[in-house]
Scaffold this motif. Structure first.
Motif, PDB file in Angstrom:
ATOM      1  N   SER A  10      44.661 -89.416  58.809  1.00 56.58           N
ATOM      2  CA  SER A  10      43.321 -89.955  58.557  1.00 56.58           C
ATOM      3  C   SER A  10      43.382 -91.443  58.217  1.00 56.58           C
ATOM      4  O   SER A  10      42.507 -92.215  58.631  1.00 56.58           O
ATOM      5  N   TYR A  68      26.858 -83.577  58.393  1.00 54.48           N
ATOM      6  CA  TYR A  68      26.991 -84.169  59.723  1.00 54.48           C
ATOM      7  C   TYR A  68      25.738 -83.953  60.564  1.00 54.48           C
ATOM      8  O   TYR A  68      25.232 -84.892  61.204  1.00 54.48           O
ATOM      9  N   ASN A 109      33.535 -87.074  65.349  1.00 49.82           N
ATOM     10  CA  ASN A 109      33.411 -86.013  64.350  1.00 49.82           C
ATOM     11  C   ASN A 109      32.982 -84.697  64.972  1.00 49.82           C
ATOM     12  O   ASN A 109      33.420 -83.627  64.536  1.00 49.82           O
ATOM     13  N   LEU A 120      36.073 -83.199  66.304  1.00 47.68           N
ATOM     14  CA  LEU A 120      36.919 -82.705  65.222  1.00 47.68           C
ATOM     15  C   LEU A 120      36.397 -81.380  64.669  1.00 47.68           C
ATOM     16  O   LEU A 120      37.181 -80.472  64.360  1.00 47.68           O
ATOM     17  N   PHE A 121      35.078 -81.262  64.544  1.00 51.49           N
ATOM     18  CA  PHE A 121      34.500 -79.986  64.114  1.00 51.49           C
ATOM     19  C   PHE A 121      34.821 -78.890  65.127  1.00 51.49           C
ATOM     20  O   PHE A 121      35.176 -77.756  64.745  1.00 51.49           O
ATOM     21  N   LEU A 133      37.849 -85.513  59.007  1.00 45.07           N
ATOM     22  CA  LEU A 133      36.399 -85.356  58.987  1.00 45.07           C
ATOM     23  C   LEU A 133      35.750 -86.157  57.860  1.00 45.07           C
ATOM     24  O   LEU A 133      34.623 -86.637  58.004  1.00 45.07           O
ATOM     25  N   VAL A 163      32.205 -88.383  58.241  1.00 45.23           N
ATOM     26  CA  VAL A 163      31.081 -87.805  57.508  1.00 45.23           C
ATOM     27  C   VAL A 163      30.652 -88.729  56.368  1.00 45.23           C
ATOM     28  O   VAL A 163      29.449 -88.877  56.093  1.00 45.23           O
TER      29      VAL A 163
END
Length: 328
Positions: free
Chosen positions: A114, A235, A264, A267-268, A285, A289
């Motif tokens: 990250s 989100y 994102n 990634l979800f 995330l 977010v």
């Protein structure tokens, strides 16, 4: 009116960030005292349930890394005006989100990934309509390569960064080749180290893990699912606000926000399809977010927005209590 003033004071107040840091410290210490050994499916970098010194190193390293990421979230907003003002609300949200999950207080490979992703975003955003974008994309993809070393499945999101570069008007044949060289650079260093030490398995390991996709299964730990659903709520609401009020942002800012929505969202999708990677994906995330929800809370108004702000704070408190109860 008092509800509206509360949201305004929290999102624009000078004491919001210090208060968030203090709350984070308290959450970190409370979690360490109540459940010193956190059991998760994924393996932290240093944690050992039988070695207290390694557990302390894990927590301290994780906290320091989160602190550095939180600082650079302020810098990236000040540089690219994602929230249209010099604000620290995104960092406050990031600290609170990272603190309410004791399972994330250990240092995982996803935490390092990250941090690398945040630096990659900085250089990628800086390439926007730049007359000479090759250098920016080279540095951006170097850090994307580093992120994929720590989380090999992240490599499947890298092509979408080329889509982002195209939308930023910075993708050309020369800059594309520069991005390829940048992404390969960390692997060249890893190959040299593996060959020099005679441990070629170190080089082959991330390459083989890139193809490690398991049959989708709803096998989340309770705290992972709770955190994932809370982030998804932020989100979705932030995305709706961003798309509905995008006309008030500059074209440059809209491009940044839409790219964050894309990354994102992917990634979800990866987290829900590969539940065993959830603990590694959650730190990734948090970055997007935090920026998107910071944009929402700092720039939204009206009764519905104020109610959602208060409800999200209450849900965050309940999430922390639930996570503590899970680990006790």
């Amino acid at each position: 009116m008092s509800l509206k003033n509360f949201q305004l004071r929290v999102t624009s107040g000078h004491f919001t960030l210090p208060a968030a840091i203090l709350i984070s410290l308290c959450c970190w210490l409370l979690a360490a005292l109540l459940q010193p050994n956190v059991s998760t499916d994924a393996t932290p970098l240093f944690h050992s349930s039988t070695d207290a010194s390694l557990a302390l190193t894990d927590r301290l390293g994780s906290f320091l890394l989160y602190a550095v990421i939180g600082y650079f979230l302020i810098e990236i907003n000040n540089r690219f005006a994602i929230i249209r003002m010099r604000a620290s609300v995104q960092t406050s949200i990031y600290f609170l989100l990272a603190s309410v999950c004791p399972g994330m207080h250990l240092l995982y490979a996803g935490d390092v990934a990250s941090a690398a992703l945040l630096v990659a975003l900085f250089f990628l955003f800086d390439s926007y309509q730049h007359p000479y974008p090759a250098g920016r994309l080279f540095h951006s993809f170097v850090f994307l390569g580093v992120a994929s070393l720590f989380l090999p499945q992240f490599v499947w999101l890298v092509p979408f960064c080329w889509i982002g570069a195209y939308n930023f008007c910075s993708l050309a044949p020369r800059s594309f080749l520069a991005s390829l060289l940048g992404f390969a650079l960390p692997y060249w260093f890893l190959l040299c180290y593996a060959y020099w030490t005679g441990q070629m398995d170190i080089f082959y390991s991330p390459l083989s893990q890139m193809l490690d996709f398991r049959t989708p299964a709803f096998s989340f730990l309770p705290w992972e699912l709770a955190m994932l659903l809370y982030l998804l709520l932020l989100y979705v609401v932030s995305a709706a606000h961003c798309l509905a009020t995008g006309f008030s942002d500059k074209l440059r800012t809209r491009s940044y926000l839409h790219f964050l929505l894309l990354v994102n969202g992917l990634l979800f999708l990866l987290a829900f399809l590969q539940a065993w990677l959830c603990i590694q994906i959650l730190p990734l995330l948090l970055i997007g977010v935090s920026l998107l929800s910071g944009h929402l809370f700092a720039l939204s108004g009206g009764k519905a927005a104020n109610i959602f702000f208060v409800v999200s704070l209450l849900l965050l408190l309940l999430l922390f209590v639930f996570n503590l109860w899970i680990f006790l």
